[in-house]
Design a protein around this motif. Sequence first.
Motif, PDB file in Angstrom:
ATOM      1  N   ARG A 118       0.827  -1.214   0.000  1.00 43.05           N
ATOM      2  CA  ARG A 118       0.000   0.000   0.000  1.00 43.05           C
ATOM      3  C   ARG A 118       0.857   1.258   0.000  1.00 43.05           C
ATOM      4  NH1 ARG A 118      -4.698   1.785   2.837  1.00 43.05           N
ATOM      5  NH2 ARG A 118      -4.986   3.981   2.219  1.00 43.05           N
ATOM      6  N   LEU A 119       1.889   1.287   0.849  1.00 45.22           N
ATOM      7  CA  LEU A 119       2.752   2.461   0.920  1.00 45.22           C
ATOM      8  C   LEU A 119       3.487   2.693  -0.392  1.00 45.22           C
ATOM      9  CD1 LEU A 119       4.372   2.371   4.488  1.00 45.22           C
ATOM     10  CD2 LEU A 119       2.896   4.152   3.559  1.00 45.22           C
ATOM     11  N   ARG A 120       4.085   1.618  -0.927  1.00 40.86           N
ATOM     12  CA  ARG A 120       4.828   1.767  -2.188  1.00 40.86           C
ATOM     13  C   ARG A 120       3.888   2.218  -3.306  1.00 40.86           C
ATOM     14  NH1 ARG A 120       9.929   0.049  -1.391  1.00 40.86           N
ATOM     15  NH2 ARG A 120      10.325  -1.859  -0.224  1.00 40.86           N
ATOM     16  N   ASN A 121       2.700   1.641  -3.346  1.00 43.24           N
ATOM     17  CA  ASN A 121       1.744   1.994  -4.385  1.00 43.24           C
ATOM     18  C   ASN A 121       1.300   3.448  -4.235  1.00 43.24           C
ATOM     19  OD1 ASN A 121       0.148   0.997  -6.657  1.00 43.24           O
ATOM     20  ND2 ASN A 121      -1.620   1.385  -5.367  1.00 43.24           N
ATOM     21  N   ASP A 122       1.014   3.853  -3.001  1.00 41.38           N
ATOM     22  CA  ASP A 122       0.594   5.235  -2.751  1.00 41.38           C
ATOM     23  C   ASP A 122       1.688   6.223  -3.142  1.00 41.38           C
ATOM     24  OD1 ASP A 122      -1.796   4.311  -1.832  1.00 41.38           O
ATOM     25  OD2 ASP A 122      -1.426   4.729   0.289  1.00 41.38           O
ATOM     26  N   VAL A 123       2.948   5.880  -2.790  1.00 41.03           N
ATOM     27  CA  VAL A 123       4.059   6.773  -3.124  1.00 41.03           C
ATOM     28  C   VAL A 123       4.258   6.832  -4.640  1.00 41.03           C
ATOM     29  CG1 VAL A 123       6.559   7.109  -2.927  1.00 41.03           C
ATOM     30  CG2 VAL A 123       5.221   6.501  -0.912  1.00 41.03           C
ATOM     31  N   LYS A 124       4.150   5.665  -5.301  1.00 42.95           N
ATOM     32  CA  LYS A 124       4.301   5.645  -6.765  1.00 42.95           C
ATOM     33  C   LYS A 124       3.225   6.491  -7.437  1.00 42.95           C
ATOM     34  CE  LYS A 124       5.265   4.326 -10.996  1.00 42.95           C
ATOM     35  NZ  LYS A 124       4.184   5.058 -11.680  1.00 42.95           N
ATOM     36  N   LEU A 125       1.970   6.326  -7.023  1.00 45.88           N
ATOM     37  CA  LEU A 125       0.877   7.121  -7.589  1.00 45.88           C
ATOM     38  C   LEU A 125       1.076   8.603  -7.296  1.00 45.88           C
ATOM     39  CD1 LEU A 125      -2.186   4.833  -6.727  1.00 45.88           C
ATOM     40  CD2 LEU A 125      -1.090   5.135  -8.959  1.00 45.88           C
ATOM     41  N   LYS A 126       1.575   8.895  -6.095  1.00 41.81           N
ATOM     42  CA  LYS A 126       1.815  10.288  -5.716  1.00 41.81           C
ATOM     43  C   LYS A 126       2.903  10.900  -6.579  1.00 41.81           C
ATOM     44  CE  LYS A 126       1.404  13.973  -3.170  1.00 41.81           C
ATOM     45  NZ  LYS A 126       0.152  14.730  -3.043  1.00 41.81           N
ATOM     46  N   LEU A 127       3.990  10.156  -6.796  1.00 41.94           N
ATOM     47  CA  LEU A 127       5.087  10.674  -7.616  1.00 41.94           C
ATOM     48  C   LEU A 127       4.624  10.969  -9.036  1.00 41.94           C
ATOM     49  CD1 LEU A 127       8.025   8.384  -6.413  1.00 41.94           C
ATOM     50  CD2 LEU A 127       7.726  10.817  -5.938  1.00 41.94           C
ATOM     51  N   ASP A 128       3.681  10.160  -9.540  1.00 41.55           N
ATOM     52  CA  ASP A 128       3.136  10.408 -10.874  1.00 41.55           C
ATOM     53  C   ASP A 128       2.370  11.724 -10.944  1.00 41.55           C
ATOM     54  OD1 ASP A 128       4.182   8.067 -11.773  1.00 41.55           O
ATOM     55  OD2 ASP A 128       2.342   6.903 -11.566  1.00 41.55           O
ATOM     56  N   LYS A 129       1.855  12.189  -9.804  1.00 40.36           N
ATOM     57  CA  LYS A 129       1.025  13.395  -9.780  1.00 40.36           C
ATOM     58  C   LYS A 129       1.815  14.658  -9.444  1.00 40.36           C
ATOM     59  CE  LYS A 129      -3.034  10.824  -8.144  1.00 40.36           C
ATOM     60  NZ  LYS A 129      -3.975  10.648  -7.004  1.00 40.36           N
ATOM     61  N   LEU A 130       3.057  14.481  -9.004  1.00 43.20           N
ATOM     62  CA  LEU A 130       3.830  15.632  -8.563  1.00 43.20           C
ATOM     63  C   LEU A 130       4.361  16.423  -9.755  1.00 43.20           C
ATOM     64  CD1 LEU A 130       5.832  14.087  -5.593  1.00 43.20           C
ATOM     65  CD2 LEU A 130       3.868  15.623  -5.473  1.00 43.20           C
ATOM     66  N   PRO A 131       4.474  17.724  -9.601  1.00 40.78           N
ATOM     67  CA  PRO A 131       4.996  18.549 -10.695  1.00 40.78           C
ATOM     68  C   PRO A 131       6.487  18.353 -10.881  1.00 40.78           C
ATOM     69  CG  PRO A 131       4.633  19.890  -8.743  1.00 40.78           C
ATOM     70  CD  PRO A 131       4.103  18.519  -8.416  1.00 40.78           C
ATOM     71  N   LEU A 132       6.968  18.747 -12.056  1.00 43.83           N
ATOM     72  CA  LEU A 132       8.397  18.605 -12.350  1.00 43.83           C
ATOM     73  C   LEU A 132       9.246  19.407 -11.371  1.00 43.83           C
ATOM     74  CD1 LEU A 132      10.327  17.309 -14.447  1.00 43.83           C
ATOM     75  CD2 LEU A 132      10.266  19.479 -15.678  1.00 43.83           C
ATOM     76  N   GLU A 133       8.680  20.475 -10.849  1.00 42.11           N
ATOM     77  CA  GLU A 133       9.391  21.307  -9.881  1.00 42.11           C
ATOM     78  C   GLU A 133       9.851  20.497  -8.675  1.00 42.11           C
ATOM     79  OE1 GLU A 133       8.418  25.236  -7.093  1.00 42.11           O
ATOM     80  OE2 GLU A 133       6.858  24.275  -8.298  1.00 42.11           O
ATOM     81  N   PHE A 134       9.015  19.546  -8.255  1.00 42.73           N
ATOM     82  CA  PHE A 134       9.366  18.697  -7.113  1.00 42.73           C
ATOM     83  C   PHE A 134      10.650  17.921  -7.382  1.00 42.73           C
ATOM     84  CE2 PHE A 134       9.268  14.556  -5.024  1.00 42.73           C
ATOM     85  CZ  PHE A 134       8.996  14.897  -3.718  1.00 42.73           C
ATOM     86  N   PHE A 135      10.771  17.368  -8.584  1.00 40.71           N
ATOM     87  CA  PHE A 135      11.941  16.548  -8.922  1.00 40.71           C
ATOM     88  C   PHE A 135      13.167  17.409  -9.191  1.00 40.71           C
ATOM     89  CE2 PHE A 135       8.144  14.175 -10.033  1.00 40.71           C
ATOM     90  CZ  PHE A 135       8.382  12.979  -9.375  1.00 40.71           C
ATOM     91  N   ASP A 136      12.948  18.660  -9.597  1.00 36.84           N
ATOM     92  CA  ASP A 136      14.079  19.566  -9.771  1.00 36.84           C
ATOM     93  C   ASP A 136      14.707  19.936  -8.442  1.00 36.84           C
ATOM     94  OD1 ASP A 136      13.839  19.619 -12.495  1.00 36.84           O
ATOM     95  OD2 ASP A 136      12.652  21.451 -12.564  1.00 36.84           O
ATOM     96  N   LYS A 137      13.881  19.965  -7.386  1.00 35.02           N
ATOM     97  CA  LYS A 137      14.352  20.407  -6.079  1.00 35.02           C
ATOM     98  C   LYS A 137      14.765  19.254  -5.168  1.00 35.02           C
ATOM     99  CE  LYS A 137      11.721  24.717  -5.886  1.00 35.02           C
ATOM    100  NZ  LYS A 137      10.700  25.492  -5.165  1.00 35.02           N
ATOM    101  N   THR A 138      14.555  18.020  -5.624  1.00 34.62           N
ATOM    102  CA  THR A 138      14.822  16.861  -4.776  1.00 34.62           C
ATOM    103  C   THR A 138      15.772  15.903  -5.480  1.00 34.62           C
ATOM    104  OG1 THR A 138      12.534  17.050  -4.026  1.00 34.62           O
ATOM    105  CG2 THR A 138      13.727  15.072  -3.377  1.00 34.62           C
ATOM    106  N   THR A 139      16.772  15.432  -4.780  1.00 36.41           N
ATOM    107  CA  THR A 139      17.711  14.497  -5.394  1.00 36.41           C
ATOM    108  C   THR A 139      17.055  13.137  -5.612  1.00 36.41           C
ATOM    109  OG1 THR A 139      18.552  13.749  -3.249  1.00 36.41           O
ATOM    110  CG2 THR A 139      19.652  15.636  -4.252  1.00 36.41           C
ATOM    111  N   ASN A 140      17.438  12.487  -6.682  1.00 34.62           N
ATOM    112  CA  ASN A 140      16.912  11.151  -6.967  1.00 34.62           C
ATOM    113  C   ASN A 140      17.258  10.171  -5.852  1.00 34.62           C
ATOM    114  OD1 ASN A 140      15.882  12.025  -9.402  1.00 34.62           O
ATOM    115  ND2 ASN A 140      17.669  11.405 -10.576  1.00 34.62           N
ATOM    116  N   GLY A 141      18.471  10.298  -5.319  1.00 37.25           N
ATOM    117  CA  GLY A 141      18.885   9.387  -4.246  1.00 37.25           C
ATOM    118  C   GLY A 141      18.006   9.512  -3.018  1.00 37.25           C
ATOM    119  N   ASP A 142      17.593  10.731  -2.706  1.00 34.35           N
ATOM    120  CA  ASP A 142      16.744  10.939  -1.535  1.00 34.35           C
ATOM    121  C   ASP A 142      15.370  10.305  -1.746  1.00 34.35           C
ATOM    122  OD1 ASP A 142      16.272  11.972   1.032  1.00 34.35           O
ATOM    123  OD2 ASP A 142      15.239  13.713   0.223  1.00 34.35           O
ATOM    124  N   ILE A 143      14.819  10.473  -2.945  1.00 27.81           N
ATOM    125  CA  ILE A 143      13.511   9.874  -3.242  1.00 27.81           C
ATOM    126  C   ILE A 143      13.597   8.353  -3.185  1.00 27.81           C
ATOM    127  CG2 ILE A 143      11.737   9.573  -5.022  1.00 27.81           C
ATOM    128  CD1 ILE A 143      12.387  12.397  -5.992  1.00 27.81           C
TER     129      ILE A 143
END
Length: 609
Positions: A118-143
């Motif tokens: 459930r957690l992994r699925n929720d996070v995956k669905l959430k990441l699909d909805k996040l704007p590109l700005e979120f990924f510009d400000k966050t390192t891939n390693g941290d995510i």
Amino acid sequence: MNKVEKIPMKSKEKNKGSLKRLFKMMKPMLPLLIIVVVSVVIAAVFQIIGPVFFKDLTSEATMQEILVVDPLTGLIDVDVSLLLIKVGIIAAIYVVMCTFQFIADFTVSKVTGRIMYRLRNDVKLKLDKLPLEFFDKTTNGDIISRVSNDIDLITTSIQQIVTQLIKAICLLIGTSIAMLVVNWQCGLVAIATFPICMALALFITKFSQPLFIKQQKMLGSVNSKVEEAYSGFKVIKLFNKEEDFENDFNLESTNLANAGFKAFTLTNMIFPVMQFIHNLAYVFICVLAGVLKDASMIVAFFMFLNIFQQPIQQIGELSSYLQQTNAATARVYAILDAKDQPSDKENAIIADENIKGHVEFKDVFFSYSKDTPLIENLDLVVEPGDSIAIVGPTGAGKTTLVNLIMRFYEVDKGEILIDGVDIRDYTRSSIRNQIGMVLQDTWLFNGTIAENIAYGNIDATREEIIEAAKEAHAHHFIMTLPDGYDTILNEEGSNVSQGQKQLLTIARAILSRPRILILDEATSSVDTRTEKLLQDAMTNMMKNRTTFVIAHRLSTIKNAKLILVMNKGHIIEKGSHQELLEKGGFYADLYNAQFLGNNENVDESQSNS
């Protein structure tokens, strides 16, 4: 573009509520949790009553029943049937205990497995909805760390907490009652060890917990050094920095070892001291049993004490688990609570292949930061089928312009129209389906070459894939590979060159047959000869399609119908290649600096952005 930041964490008050939210997620699994609780309680009860039956087995009365002395001969006759019954009862008790403990562990594994999913699925669905700005400000390693390590820690901790907490409570209460019932004097001696041990554990934990936090931080530093060693291996070799790097790594590793040594030294003090306290309890119980003249009491209370010390140790461990779980849960919920990208409008239009590709910017404003304007008052009209080149210094807003067309970001003010319709009135997915994009940084996934080319058009036939590869001039090198189009690209794509990767991404864009093309330094990674071939292929691909070409190498955009020169978010010049050279402005300075070595003509103040 934007500086990389960590995901903003919640306040301490909200962090404390993270576990509450996690436990709310377990509500649908209440029937399974009831099974866990009942099973743990039953297992604990049978574990507690085991010593009672051992006391009965070793009591003087039972021994007289089992070992019968013949009055005539004086020989001892063993009542085997009675002995087997007594031993069988004890064996049955522990079989039942183990069975219910297995049921509890099995069921809690199902619960934690569902929570992990459930957690992994929720996070995956959430990441699909996040704007590109979120990924510009966050390192891939941290995510990745939050999605994998933190969720793993949460599920592992829950499995420990649920079973151990219930079992610890049951054992503490049950064993205390059983000991007091069997003999209240010995029971009080045993129970007195609990507050002493707990006070000791809490005192040591108070000092050890910060050290464990420091250890985790140092572990992160060591992991970063390891990542640097592999990602920057060639650079380290090139500048002969192996020794310096090794010294840095040894320093980080030593700091980690010292932090771990201090933390574990403190923590490991708990168990020897606890054992010392329990050993004292054994001594006092032996003395009491001697005073009471009941040797069977020693056997029973030795077993009781072994059971009684388990929950004391478990509670100390649970405290650490709870702190780690709370921190990990807060990190995961920091993603789940992040702001989504704006939703499509209710009656959003679906852009289909019939769009013509007329693009218009009307008084567009955009900035990544409110304090730093980037694009202001931008007006631009691009007719269907036109090829528009965009040039300018780094940070001028070139890539931002096409990101706005793709709706990776939303404009702050103004409109971007495609065929006279505001792009915000289209659905995101449909407008992106009509735009093909080739980036400077290539991306290929682990799969066959054919699958990578067909990524943008999964219904494409093998013939269409091959035709697209031929148009991109990739067919020849593909056929030289051992398995041709069925060659599997490894995870890093290191079994093909950087230029070959670019050819494959261009073939992918060709196969998608878009109405609008965006080429962001699409030929930057290929040699001069291949670049000429690609220019021919892209010229054919650009026919009847609106095309935006971002380029630093001005030789690639000489034939563009219109060249836009951008600086600090503004279009400062526009025209054909020849017209811009004749103007002798900023474009001419860029061109002369690049091809004639006339660097002194470039206005440095203009190029800073």
